[in-house]
Design a protein around this motif. Structure first.
Motif, mmCIF file in Angstrom:
data_model
loop_
_atom_site.group_PDB
_atom_site.id
_atom_site.type_symbol
_atom_site.label_atom_id
_atom_site.label_comp_id
_atom_site.label_asym_id
_atom_site.label_seq_id
_atom_site.Cartn_x
_atom_site.Cartn_y
_atom_site.Cartn_z
ATOM 1 N N THR A 1 -11.077 -9.881 -29.328
ATOM 2 C CA THR A 1 -12.001 -10.508 -30.293
ATOM 3 C C THR A 1 -12.642 -11.913 -29.532
ATOM 4 N N PRO A 2 -13.999 -12.123 -29.766
ATOM 5 C CA PRO A 2 -14.686 -13.005 -29.170
ATOM 6 C C PRO A 2 -13.981 -14.593 -29.290
ATOM 7 N N GLN A 3 -13.432 -14.918 -30.450
ATOM 8 C CA GLN A 3 -12.849 -16.209 -30.678
ATOM 9 C C GLN A 3 -11.743 -16.508 -30.064
ATOM 10 N N ASP A 4 -10.856 -15.708 -29.527
ATOM 11 C CA ASP A 4 -9.522 -15.566 -28.996
ATOM 12 C C ASP A 4 -9.746 -16.151 -27.342
ATOM 13 N N ILE A 5 -8.593 -16.828 -26.987
ATOM 14 C CA ILE A 5 -8.566 -17.066 -25.600
ATOM 15 C C ILE A 5 -7.743 -15.896 -24.704
ATOM 16 N N ALA A 6 -6.768 -15.100 -25.333
ATOM 17 C CA ALA A 6 -6.074 -14.415 -24.739
ATOM 18 C C ALA A 6 -7.014 -13.139 -23.930
ATOM 19 N N PRO A 7 -8.130 -13.008 -24.694
ATOM 20 C CA PRO A 7 -9.041 -11.754 -24.004
ATOM 21 C C PRO A 7 -9.648 -12.406 -22.739
ATOM 22 N N SER A 8 -9.670 -13.447 -22.559
ATOM 23 C CA SER A 8 -10.400 -14.442 -21.562
ATOM 24 C C SER A 8 -9.368 -14.383 -20.488
ATOM 25 N N ILE A 9 -8.052 -14.772 -20.751
ATOM 26 C CA ILE A 9 -7.165 -14.712 -19.434
ATOM 27 C C ILE A 9 -6.920 -13.475 -19.118
ATOM 28 N N TYR A 10 -6.638 -12.354 -19.927
ATOM 29 C CA TYR A 10 -6.362 -10.981 -19.538
ATOM 30 C C TYR A 10 -7.850 -10.458 -18.501
ATOM 31 N N THR A 11 -8.948 -10.750 -19.004
ATOM 32 C CA THR A 11 -9.932 -10.189 -18.373
ATOM 33 C C THR A 11 -10.068 -10.749 -16.896
ATOM 34 N N VAL A 12 -10.025 -12.004 -16.809
ATOM 35 C CA VAL A 12 -10.109 -12.619 -15.452
ATOM 36 C C VAL A 12 -8.904 -12.408 -14.586
ATOM 37 N N PHE A 13 -7.959 -11.913 -15.426
ATOM 38 C CA PHE A 13 -6.642 -11.656 -14.604
ATOM 39 C C PHE A 13 -6.690 -10.437 -14.086
ATOM 40 N N GLN A 14 -7.342 -9.295 -14.965
ATOM 41 C CA GLN A 14 -7.562 -7.986 -14.448
ATOM 42 C C GLN A 14 -8.471 -8.092 -13.324
ATOM 43 N N GLU A 15 -9.712 -8.889 -13.468
ATOM 44 C CA GLU A 15 -10.841 -8.797 -12.251
ATOM 45 C C GLU A 15 -9.995 -9.370 -10.961
ATOM 46 N N ARG A 16 -9.267 -10.292 -10.958
ATOM 47 C CA ARG A 16 -8.485 -10.942 -9.753
ATOM 48 C C ARG A 16 -7.567 -9.958 -9.189
ATOM 49 N N LEU A 17 -6.814 -9.190 -10.141
ATOM 50 C CA LEU A 17 -5.815 -8.298 -9.877
ATOM 51 C C LEU A 17 -6.723 -7.153 -9.112
ATOM 52 N N MET A 18 -7.673 -6.469 -9.333
ATOM 53 C CA MET A 18 -8.243 -5.391 -8.898
ATOM 54 C C MET A 18 -8.693 -5.903 -7.565
ATOM 55 N N HIS A 19 -9.375 -7.137 -7.565
ATOM 56 C CA HIS A 19 -9.860 -7.491 -6.207
ATOM 57 C C HIS A 19 -8.787 -7.716 -5.163
ATOM 58 N N THR A 20 -7.768 -8.357 -5.625
ATOM 59 C CA THR A 20 -6.677 -8.704 -4.798
ATOM 60 C C THR A 20 -6.062 -7.639 -4.267
ATOM 61 N N VAL A 21 -5.765 -6.494 -5.046
ATOM 62 C CA VAL A 21 -4.899 -5.120 -4.782
ATOM 63 C C VAL A 21 -5.615 -4.428 -3.707
ATOM 64 N N PHE A 22 -7.083 -4.051 -4.145
ATOM 65 C CA PHE A 22 -7.888 -3.390 -3.293
ATOM 66 C C PHE A 22 -8.325 -3.745 -1.974
ATOM 67 N N CYS A 23 -8.390 -5.050 -1.931
ATOM 68 C CA CYS A 23 -8.774 -5.806 -0.644
ATOM 69 C C CYS A 23 -7.493 -5.682 0.183
ATOM 70 N N GLN A 24 -6.560 -5.250 0.087
ATOM 71 C CA GLN A 24 -5.409 -5.216 0.848
ATOM 72 C C GLN A 24 -5.726 -4.194 2.133
ATOM 73 N N HIS A 25 -6.602 -3.290 1.510
ATOM 74 C CA HIS A 25 -7.074 -2.086 2.410
ATOM 75 C C HIS A 25 -8.269 -2.264 2.820
ATOM 76 N N ILE A 26 -9.374 -2.488 2.113
ATOM 77 C CA ILE A 26 -10.770 -2.801 2.390
ATOM 78 C C ILE A 26 -11.379 -4.307 2.268
ATOM 79 N N SER A 27 -12.408 -4.438 3.178
ATOM 80 C CA SER A 27 -13.043 -5.694 2.947
ATOM 81 C C SER A 27 -13.755 -6.007 1.677
ATOM 82 N N PRO A 28 -13.795 -7.278 1.212
ATOM 83 C CA PRO A 28 -14.485 -7.762 0.100
ATOM 84 C C PRO A 28 -15.815 -7.074 -0.282
#
Length: 832
Positions: free
Chosen positions: A619-646
């Motif tokens: 929901t747009p009124q809540d803060i949990a989706p924001s924390i999850y979404t940025v966490f998901q984005e950072r996690l994907m970036h960090t994990v995949f960049c273990q093998h390939i360049s940014p």
């Protein structure tokens, strides 16, 4: 002093007068193409009288005495409301945008010239069936009737850009249809990205970046549980020159997509049919909401078409005759993207001693076919005619000839001794849209169908893009019919470019749309598709480019709960914001985050507690989706960049479904093999990266919104702006584009609101329309993220936006006779 004041007063009054005159002129210019009731039109192309009625939202109901006049009137009313949008689409498809935008879209024009949509459309216009030709010709006559009558009252964009529309051709409709096929194709991009990763890591390691489909997730058709593949995955490696070619072409492709606002490669949709009553087992509810890039004017145009042979209401595409998702007196139908892997690239080996020759798929040395084209480019002096040359093989044009890696004014001036990549390797392609098909005939037959047999025969002529056609009728039959031309591939993995000189890799032909399995009246009370896997035992390779199964799982989960089902239930489902994908990712990652919680700052501990309490409703009124979404984005970036360049990760993430699906697969691997062969060390490494990504997410939100966590609401992070193609003109921006507040959801929720993984976090893709109906009722419900009109100062340019964003719908009767809410706006008849 008095004289000064008088002069100042006179100057002020003059300025005010000029401003008022300018404003009046601009308003009149903008409003002159707005539509008023009482229009009478005569044309020698009409056989009888027809009428255009409109309701309070400007949605037209066209009534005619015959099919020809019906589609003439459809062309006329499409042009009335969306002429500039139609003209822009055909210009993009034919590579003619530099004529109106100048050099900034020149690369895009070159690309589309080489892609060949214009030639494909012109060829199809000559070879489609007689009914399709008649429909296309009538539609074009209607568009041209509007253009001819309104040369001095065209939409404002024509004046702003200083040009007049050319006559509409039947093939323009087919060019727009093939443009849709390109826009919905994932493999034009993914094959290049995976190819670049293969050069970096090797083929087998690169293929690990292609996610598998979860064993327990639902498929579109129930056909067993075995693997669906016909690919031998023959070993392949790339030379440096080949990988350089892929990299430079990928950069050019990205430039093209950004120039034309095609920069979010993720197109999905939901469609389902559900029985109304578990006990009676009769009556069907139908729902469809295609997910496409969002902007103004919207992709779709609502319309009702009535003549003795046809009575259909639903959503059409401006520039194309027929209704793609809708309802007639007996059936309802809708679409989702099959996600077919419909394109393969081939690296052609150029003879280094004579670049006029290459080695074809039979290994023979043959001469390139040279094509010379002229692109009109707008500049300060007017129009410049740019001569553009490219090469072609028997397979296709050389698609890598359109971009800057080909140096010099002419593409063919290379020293005989040169060993540049352009002399050694070039890219051609095979694409299902190059094949013969007849989508217009499919649309015509569907609008007239009154049974599953009729419908199934209709979709047999559909070619590209491959679509899941979902069906329901008044007698209670429900079905899903995946349809489209399917490649018969040779050796090699379909996710990688192939050597064009080796015949074992070439396509061996195609399968027709009827080769797909169908699902008809299953034992359960529903059918659905949500860009999930077609089936596990299809018998041939379809794709590996599915969307995350989250939406399909949520549809199945919700439909299984209902004993009785209504229109309102379907509408609530289209607005659902629960992400099963979020539940999965957090279930797999939060244990690692919890283990280190004693060392967290108060802000990090509170953010963790928010996630632990969250029910995965975005929901747009809540803060949990924001924390999850940025966490998901950072996690994907960090994990995949273990093998390939940014930078390479950004290319890989251009099709967002790849990293979104793969990250869950990586987290679920109990051996943590992504992080190394030592299982203990790999597990520790994974946990460290998860915790680091969580901390980065909290830091990002703190820096962007401040330490007050109440300001971290998802609606602040995840914003939507519906942009007009002229949004980059500052003086027009506030008039032509709209910001929409309080947008929830993401790519994995039924109410889709996708943000680009490679460019987070603004909404780019969403429900491009919503359509719901009860097959036992005489009303459909529909809404657009925009309106019927393409004129920014028209009342119907944006009058559905708030309905769309707040879950509202517009009811439309399926009666052949316009209801009392409709007003006669135009009468069309034959010229005497």
């Amino acid at each position: 002093m008095v004289g000064f004041l008088q002069r100042f007063s006179a100057l002020t009054m003059s300025i005010i007068a000029v401003v008022i005159i300018t404003l009046v002129f601009c308003v009149n210019l903008a409003l002159r193409s707005n539509i008023s009731p009482g229009l009478e039109v005569q044309s020698s192309s009409l056989q009888d009288s027809s009428h255009i009625w409109r309701n309070a939202f400007g949605i037209p109901h066209v009534t005619a005495a015959n099919e020809h006049d019906l589609f003439f009137s459809m062309g006329f009313v499409h042009a009335q409301d969306r002429l500039w949008q139609m003209d822009l689409l055909r210009r993009i498809a034919r590579g003619q945008t530099a004529r109106i935008f100048g050099t900034r879209t020149l690369e895009a024009d070159k690309f589309f010239r080489v892609l060949g949509i214009s030639g494909i459309a012109d060829r199809l216009a000559k070879t489609v069936s007689r009914p399709s030709k008649a429909c296309l010709e009538a539609y074009a006559q209607g568009v041209n009737c509007f253009i001819d009558r309104n040369r001095n009252a065209l939409p404002f964009e024509f004046d702003a850009l200083g040009y007049q529309p050319e006559p509409w051709k039947p093939s323009d409709c087919l060019a727009i249809e093939r443009l849709m096929a390109f826009d919905m194709s994932m493999s034009f991009w993914t094959d290049i990205a995976i190819g670049e990763i293969a050069d970096t890591l090797g083929v087998q390691e690169a293929l690990k970046f292609v996610p598998s489909y979860p064993a327990g997730s639902p498929t579109v058709v129930d056909v067993g549980r075995t693997s669906n593949t016909d690919s031998t995955h023959k070993s392949l490696s790339y030379t440096h020159a080949q990988s350089s070619l892929l990299s430079s072409y990928a950069s050019a492709m990205r430039t093209v997509r950004e120039q034309l606002n095609m920069s979010g490669m993720c197109a999905g949709s939901n469609c389902w049919v559900m029985q109304k009553d578990e006990q009676k087992r009769d009556g069907l509810i139908f729902a469809n909401d295609p997910h496409l890039s969002l902007g103004l004017p919207p992709h779709w145009y609502q319309i009702h078409l009535s003549c003795p042979q046809i009575n259909a209401v639903g959503c059409s595409v401006p520039g194309i005759p027929g209704i793609i998702s809708g309802r007639n007196d007996h059936i309802a139908w809708g679409i989702t993207n099959v996600m077919l892997d419909d394109c393969d690239y081939f690296m052609e080996k150029v003879d280094p001693k004579n670049t006029q020759y290459y080695y074809n798929s039979a290994g023979q040395r043959v001469k390139f076919r040279h094509v010379r084209d002229t692109i009109d480019v707008k500049d300060s002096a007017g129009i410049t005619h740019l001569v553009f040359d490219y090469r072609a093989t028997d397979r296709s044009a050389i698609v890598s000839d359109f971009h800057a890696t080909r140096s010099g004014d002419s593409l063919f001036h290379y020293p005989a001794t040169s060993q540049s990549l352009a002399t050694r390797y070039v890219l051609s392609f095979s694409w299902t849209a190059q094949e013969q098909s007849d989508e217009i005939l499919t649309a015509l037959k569907i609008m007239k169908a009154d049974s599953w047999k009729d419908f199934n025969e209709a979709v047999a002529t559909w070619g590209s893009p491959a679509l899941n056609f979902t069906y329901a009728d008044e007698s209670g039959t429900m079905a899903v019919a995946p349809s489209g031309i399917i490649p018969i591939r040779g050796d090699g993995d379909p996710n990688l470019p192939h050597p064009g000189w080796d015949p074992s890799y070439a396509w061996k032909g195609t399968r027709p749309a009827s080769a797909f399995p169908r699902l008809v009246n299953p034992a359960r009370r529903f059918v659905f598709s949500a860009n999930n896997m077609t089936g596990r035992n299809v018998g041939f390779y379809v794709s590996s480019l599915w969307e995350p199964p989250s939406r399909a799982e949520r549809i199945e989960e919700m439909l299984l709960e209902y004993h009785e089902y209504t229109i309102r239930d379907a509408q609530f489902m289209q607005l659902d914001l629960v992400s099963r994908n979020a539940k999965t990712l957090l279930r797999l990652s939060l244990p690692a985050v919890l283990r280190d919680s004693n060392s967290y700052s108060p802000e990090q501990r509170e953010a963790l507690n928010v996630l632990l309490r969250w029910d995965a409703t975005m929901t747009p009124q809540d803060i949990a989706p924001s924390i999850y979404t940025v966490f998901q984005e950072r996690l994907m970036h960090t994990v995949f960049c273990q093998h390939i360049s940014p930078s390479l990760y950004k290319k890989y993430a251009f099709v967002g479904s790849l990293p979104m699906r793969k990250i869950n697969e990586i987290l679920a691997d109990t051996a943590s093999s992504w992080f190394g062969t030592d299982q203990y060390a790999a597990k520790q490494r994974m946990n460290v990266l998860i915790v680091a990504s969580f901390k980065e997410a909290v830091q990002y939100l703190d820096q962007r919104f401040g330490p007050d966590m109440h300001r971290w609401t998802y609606g602040q992070l995840h914003t939507l702006r519906l942009k007009h193609p002229l949004d980059d003109v500052a003086a027009l921006r506030s008039v032509v584009s709209f910001s929409v507040p309080n947008i929830g959801g993401d790519a994995t929720t039924l109410n889709n609101a996708l943000w680009q993984v490679h460019n987070p976090f603004d909404v780019y893709v969403g429900a491009s329309m919503r359509f719901v109906c009860d097959l036992q009722d005489s009303v459909i419900y529909t809404v657009l993220p925009g309106g019927s009109s393409g004129q920014p100062l028209d009342a119907h340019y944006s009058d559905q936006i708030h309905l769309w964003s707040n879950g509202g719908y517009i009811p439309l009767s399926i009666s052949r006779v316009p209801s009392t809410g409709f007003t006669l706006f135009a009468s069309l008849g034959p010229a005497h």
